[in-house]
Scaffold this motif. Structure first.
Motif, mmCIF file in Angstrom:
data_model
loop_
_atom_site.group_PDB
_atom_site.id
_atom_site.type_symbol
_atom_site.label_atom_id
_atom_site.label_comp_id
_atom_site.label_asym_id
_atom_site.label_seq_id
_atom_site.Cartn_x
_atom_site.Cartn_y
_atom_site.Cartn_z
ATOM 1 N N THR A 49 32.719 52.869 35.666
ATOM 2 C CA THR A 49 32.322 53.849 34.656
ATOM 3 C C THR A 49 30.830 54.117 34.764
ATOM 4 O OG1 THR A 49 32.179 51.979 33.147
ATOM 5 C CG2 THR A 49 34.088 53.384 32.939
ATOM 6 N N SER A 50 30.475 55.318 34.392
ATOM 7 C CA SER A 50 29.063 55.672 34.388
ATOM 8 C C SER A 50 28.418 55.080 33.145
ATOM 9 C CB SER A 50 28.915 57.196 34.383
ATOM 10 O OG SER A 50 27.635 57.539 33.906
ATOM 11 N N LYS A 51 27.237 54.511 33.334
ATOM 12 C CA LYS A 51 26.575 53.903 32.186
ATOM 13 C C LYS A 51 26.010 54.958 31.258
ATOM 14 C CE LYS A 51 25.301 49.251 33.272
ATOM 15 N NZ LYS A 51 24.377 48.459 34.025
ATOM 16 N N GLU A 52 25.601 56.071 31.823
ATOM 17 C CA GLU A 52 24.977 57.094 30.993
ATOM 18 C C GLU A 52 26.004 57.773 30.090
ATOM 19 O OE1 GLU A 52 23.697 57.588 34.568
ATOM 20 O OE2 GLU A 52 22.212 56.102 33.951
ATOM 21 N N THR A 53 27.106 58.202 30.710
ATOM 22 C CA THR A 53 28.063 58.999 29.953
ATOM 23 C C THR A 53 29.267 58.186 29.500
ATOM 24 O OG1 THR A 53 29.207 59.626 31.969
ATOM 25 C CG2 THR A 53 27.414 61.050 31.264
ATOM 26 N N ARG A 62 23.440 54.785 37.187
ATOM 27 C CA ARG A 62 23.892 53.410 37.042
ATOM 28 C C ARG A 62 25.359 53.360 36.670
ATOM 29 N NH1 ARG A 62 20.102 48.938 35.237
ATOM 30 N NH2 ARG A 62 18.197 49.437 36.342
ATOM 31 N N CYS A 63 26.045 52.414 37.250
ATOM 32 C CA CYS A 63 27.462 52.286 36.983
ATOM 33 C C CYS A 63 27.782 50.875 36.518
ATOM 34 C CB CYS A 63 28.268 52.590 38.240
ATOM 35 S SG CYS A 63 28.219 54.309 38.663
ATOM 36 N N SER A 64 28.889 50.810 35.826
ATOM 37 C CA SER A 64 29.372 49.521 35.372
ATOM 38 C C SER A 64 30.845 49.440 35.737
ATOM 39 C CB SER A 64 29.169 49.421 33.871
ATOM 40 O OG SER A 64 29.645 48.192 33.415
ATOM 41 N N PHE A 65 31.432 48.301 35.537
ATOM 42 C CA PHE A 65 32.853 48.215 35.877
ATOM 43 C C PHE A 65 33.630 47.441 34.824
ATOM 44 C CE2 PHE A 65 33.921 43.903 37.436
ATOM 45 C CZ PHE A 65 32.674 43.320 37.331
ATOM 46 N N ASN A 66 34.918 47.692 34.805
ATOM 47 C CA ASN A 66 35.817 46.995 33.896
ATOM 48 C C ASN A 66 37.037 46.552 34.664
ATOM 49 O OD1 ASN A 66 34.558 49.043 31.598
ATOM 50 N ND2 ASN A 66 35.110 47.009 30.897
ATOM 51 N N VAL A 67 37.592 45.463 34.234
ATOM 52 C CA VAL A 67 38.818 45.001 34.857
ATOM 53 C C VAL A 67 39.942 45.094 33.827
ATOM 54 C CG1 VAL A 67 40.001 43.035 35.848
ATOM 55 C CG2 VAL A 67 37.646 43.501 36.467
ATOM 56 N N LEU A 68 40.991 45.806 34.205
ATOM 57 C CA LEU A 68 42.163 45.906 33.353
ATOM 58 C C LEU A 68 43.320 45.189 34.015
ATOM 59 C CD1 LEU A 68 42.237 49.707 32.475
ATOM 60 C CD2 LEU A 68 40.984 47.900 31.340
ATOM 61 N N VAL A 69 44.228 44.778 33.186
ATOM 62 C CA VAL A 69 45.398 44.102 33.703
ATOM 63 C C VAL A 69 46.607 44.636 32.955
ATOM 64 C CG1 VAL A 69 46.569 41.917 33.404
ATOM 65 C CG2 VAL A 69 44.402 41.984 34.588
ATOM 66 N N TYR A 70 47.661 44.943 33.679
ATOM 67 C CA TYR A 70 48.907 45.304 33.027
ATOM 68 C C TYR A 70 49.738 44.040 32.967
ATOM 69 C CZ TYR A 70 47.966 50.315 33.496
ATOM 70 O OH TYR A 70 47.424 51.566 33.408
ATOM 71 N N ALA A 71 49.831 43.501 31.774
ATOM 72 C CA ALA A 71 50.505 42.227 31.642
ATOM 73 C C ALA A 71 51.813 42.414 30.887
ATOM 74 C CB ALA A 71 49.616 41.241 30.910
ATOM 75 N N ASP A 72 52.712 41.513 31.104
ATOM 76 C CA ASP A 72 53.970 41.554 30.361
ATOM 77 C C ASP A 72 53.691 41.297 28.887
ATOM 78 O OD1 ASP A 72 55.174 41.994 32.678
ATOM 79 O OD2 ASP A 72 56.220 40.076 32.828
ATOM 80 N N GLY A 73 54.596 41.811 28.068
ATOM 81 C CA GLY A 73 54.420 41.681 26.625
ATOM 82 C C GLY A 73 54.365 40.242 26.166
ATOM 83 N N ASP A 74 55.025 39.381 26.918
ATOM 84 C CA ASP A 74 55.099 38.008 26.439
ATOM 85 C C ASP A 74 54.014 37.126 27.048
ATOM 86 O OD1 ASP A 74 56.068 38.185 28.940
ATOM 87 O OD2 ASP A 74 57.734 36.794 28.669
ATOM 88 N N ALA A 75 53.094 37.748 27.768
ATOM 89 C CA ALA A 75 52.043 36.937 28.394
ATOM 90 C C ALA A 75 51.084 36.410 27.332
ATOM 91 C CB ALA A 75 51.272 37.784 29.406
#
Lengths: 588, 216
Positions: free
Chosen positions: B102-106, B161-174
């Motif tokens: 993601t862009s840090k500015e916007t 400048r950029c930043s990053f995020n980590v997403l995870v698609y997890a099962d509902g019961d995790a």
């Protein structure tokens, strides 16, 4: 018995149905729905029963109750239509969207309402029938119109909108009161339509649904989780464009990084040294003597013996603005504040001649055999042949401000000049009327100029306080081949003759010497050298020692290019000769 | 780092136990996948210039010089993600890992790297007559990383400048620890999508997709 009777027509009908579908057009008349319903009743005349063993086997496999037949019909029909209807995604999408939160429950409830008599799916067809049940539900009950409307983008967007709409439409379908299909449509045909839509939906196998859900980015069972803590800040903004243009690993390795002595070898006092960036008052001649101009005097320090002598004292109305050894090391040319240039024989201690011409001080000079080039405050550069009476051989007019850097290439083919007009000019010895190249990259006065000893056409130039850059030029093509930001005013540049290195001298704030590897331009060492800016630097004839003079009135000697132990024979001479001397001594 | 090296060691020993055509256990495969994730995150951070190049050091892996961050903060951050991720992987709770730049500015999502993990069922494994050797798996991963590296040639320049995020698609019961919270998919609006190579073990299949905003 009944099972068989009921089954047979179903089977055959579904077959017919599918084949017709495959033909492309679905006839309205023999509605599969009516048929199916009819088949359900035992009164329906059974179609010619299939007695072939294949079918028997299949029937056995199915092995389900009569009630199940309807269900099977649906499922098989729906399957056959699936093949036909190739584009259910929008509808499916919508359904996926609708069912985002509580979809499973809804379906289940409907199925109860919908097919009270429906049997449990057979075990064999479990995978298949699980979905069809749902779809069946949708047919008669709740879902199909919405899904149809879902084909229109707006409806698809507002998934929740579908539900209320669906209610009424369900009714239409179930009761065959035909607002939707038009009054002409028969009961059956409307039913057929219903069926058709149903079957479009029904084919969703588990995998299919999953893939759709995936496409939409929704999945019922999964949660999207983000790692909440913010990632650490990057230490600096990054421009990838520069990143791709340089090696990933910095090339400082043990091999290139050698030990450099950071303490001065010797310190001499140089009282009265003028603090003027534009003058050049220090030179180390090939006879191993250092000449330094201190106000009105020129002193010569013999590095062999350590003795100091005063070569000359100017008249009180002027001062020494530059000194330079001739290439053979026997003469010193002295530039004066009046614009005169004197040539002195050091051995004899006598003045050989005075050359006039400049109308302002001569801040820089450079020898090329018998030719002496002098640069003045006015920006003019004159070439003098010191052997002849009419000494001025060329006027090099290009700089518009004081010339402070002037350096002949060792083979005498090119002359580089730098001025307070921020220009670096490269002159061809055969054609002195205009510069071969005129470089405007520097943003401040260019005093530091040095020709590379191992590559003839490589010139280094360093800019003043507002520039701080060291540029490297290919003087054959005029191209800038390298650049480095030195971080502070560059007052002097000297190439090492032994190592692929160059030393730069700097002004405020650190007044340091920096030794760079070339061409990597990795800083090998940074030595805080003086208390004030380093004004002048000169390299010993053996190339090992750098002499620097600063406005703190010190003349310091640095053994920064010390030869390796094996090849140290010649260098030991200077070292031993200096032993008898005190560490600190005064010239004047 | 330490956890990672340990895990790689165990997988290696697993593999070496009975020669070339050894079938990775489910556990070993999960470890391999989570290790792969760690290197992918590092590679993306390096290749896309989220952190300066001098913060990275080369490490030999998959027969390549992989660049792994050397910055303590970033290292700790990734380690935290990885420790949870490998737990989930072992439990088979994860269907996707997403790295969003993601862009840090916007605050705009500029680029989205999605790794789909499919847990192959027993049946599928049995159906596959041929079991991949360790070498084949490594070659597959290698060619994917080459693609990731090469992707900088078509991906648009990330300005600012950029930043990053980590997403995870997890099962509902995790099980979800405190640090992880529900999020939207952070999709790229009107993004271009490019599918990269897939790789897999006998128990997992990993598909890679990068979506990015087309430069105006």
């Amino acid at each position: 018995m009944a099972t068989a009777a009921v089954h047979t027509p179903v089977k055959s009908h579904s077959n017919i149905f599918s084949s017709k579908h495959a033909g492309g057009r679905v006839p309205l008349t023999p509605s599969p729905r009516t048929r199916a319903v009819a088949n359900h009743s035992p009164f329906t005349p059974p179609a010619p029963a299939r007695r072939d063993p294949e079918w028997q086997a299949e029937k056995k496999k199915q092995g389900n109750a009569s009630r199940g037949s309807l269900h099977d019909t649906f499922s098989s029909m729906s399957l056959s239509t699936t093949k036909r209807s190739t584009s259910p995604p929008p509808a499916a999408k919508a359904s996926a969207a609708t069912s985002a939160s509580p979809p499973l429950r809804l379906d289940l409830g409907l199925s109860d309402w919908n097919l009270p008599g429906a049997s449990k799916p057979t075990t064999l067809k479990k995978a298949r029938s699980a979905k069809p049940t749902k779809s069946t539900v949708r047919i008669n009950g709740d879902r199909f119109i919405p899904s149809r409307s879902a084909t229109s983008p707006t409806a698809a967007m507002k998934a929740n909108h579908t539900r209320p709409g669906s209610r009424s439409s369900t009714h239409d379908c179930a009761n065959s009161s035909d607002d939707v299909f038009g009054p002409d449509n028969s009961n059956q045909s409307s039913g057929e339509e219903c069926e058709d839509y149903t079957s479009r939906k029904s084919p969703k196998s588990k995998a299919y649904e999953a893939s759709i859900a995936e496409a939409v980015g929704l999945n019922l069972g999964t949660r999207i989780l983000a790692f909440k803590p913010a990632p650490p800040e990057s230490s600096k903004p990054i421009d990838l464009r520069t990143q791709y243009n340089r090696p990933l690993k910095s090339t400082i390795s043990a091999q290139t990084r050698r030990r450099i002595l950071t303490a001065p070898e010797r310190v001499l006092d140089a009282p009265g040294l003028l603090d003027d960036y534009y003058l050049n008052l220090l030179d180390w001649g090939s006879s191993n003597q250092v000449a330094i101009g201190l106000e009105r005097n020129v002193y010569v320090w013999n590095a062999e013996t350590g003795s100091v002598s005063c070569l000359l004292e100017t008249t009180p109305d002027t001062y020494v603005s530059s000194v330079r050894w001739s290439q053979d090391g026997s003469y010193v040319s002295v530039g004066l504040g009046t614009g005169d240039v004197q040539i002195w024989d050091v051995e004899e201690g006598t003045k050989l001649r005075t050359m006039t011409g400049h109308d302002s001080r001569v801040g820089v000079m450079s020898w090329n055999k018998a030719t002496l080039s002098t640069g003045s405050r006015s920006g003019n550069i004159f070439n003098h042949d010191v052997r002849i009476a009419e000494h001025k051989t060329a006027e090099l007019l290009s700089h518009t401000s004081e010339v402070c850097g002037l350096e002949w290439r060792s083979d005498g083919a090119q002359l580089a000049s730098g001025g307070n007009d921020n220009l670096v000019n490269i002159w061809d010895a055969r054609q002195m009327t205009t510069p071969k190249f005129s470089k405007t990259n520097h943003k401040a006065a260019v005093k530091a100029l040095a020709w590379c000893p191992w590559q003839n056409n490589l010139l280094a130039s360093g800019g003043g306080t507002f520039d701080r850059q060291i540029h490297f030029w290919n003087t054959t093509t005029g191209a800038r081949v390298n650049s480095v930001d030195a971080g502070s005013q560059v007052t002097s540049l000297r190439w090492s003759t032994h190592y692929r290195e160059i030393v730069s001298c700097h002004g405020a704030p650190d007044n340091q010497l920096t030794v760079w590897s070339y061409p990597t331009l990795v800083k090998n060492v940074e030595i805080p050298a003086h208390e004030t800016r380093v004004l002048h630097a000169a390299l010993s004839p053996d190339g090992q020692i750098l002499a620097t003079a600063a406005s703190d009135e010190n003349l310091k000697f640095w053994k920064i290019f010390e030869k390796k132990a094996g090849a140290a024979s010649s260098s030991s001479r200077t070292a031993t000769s200096g032993k008898g001397m005190t560490k600190q001594m005064t010239i004047r | 780092m330490s956890t990672n090296s340990k895990s790689s060691k165990t997988t290696a020993s697993n593999k070496s136990k009975d020669g070339k055509a050894h079938k990775l256990s489910l556990k070993g495969s999960a470890k391999l996948v989570s290790e792969f994730f760690e290197y992918s995150i590092n590679s993306i951070l390096f290749q896309r210039g989220v952190y300066p190049a001098e913060d990275f050091m080369p490490v030999k892996k998959y027969g390549l010089n992989m660049l792994v961050t050397n910055d303590d903060q970033v290292k700790a951050y990734i380690r935290k993600i990885m420790s949870q991720l490998s737990k989930w992987m072992l439990g088979g709770k994860i269907s996707k890992l997403v790295v969003v730049i993601t862009s840090k500015e916007t605050g705009e999502n500029l680029e989205r790297w999605q790794f789909d993990v499919q847990l192959l069922g027993k049946a599928a494994t049995a159906a596959k007559s041929k079991i991949k050797t360790e070498k084949e798996i490594q070659e597959e991963i290698q060619s994917l990383f080459r693609q990731i590296t090469a992707s900088v040639t078509f991906l648009p320049m990330l300005d600012g400048r950029c930043s990053f995020n980590v997403l995870v698609y997890a099962d509902g019961d995790a099980e979800v620890p405190m640090e992880w919270g529900d999020s939207d998919a952070k999709e790229i609006v009107d993004g271009e999508k490019v599918t990269l190579r897939s790789w897999g073990t006998s128990s997992h299949k990993v598909d890679t997709l990068v979506s990015y905003r087309l430069a105006e």
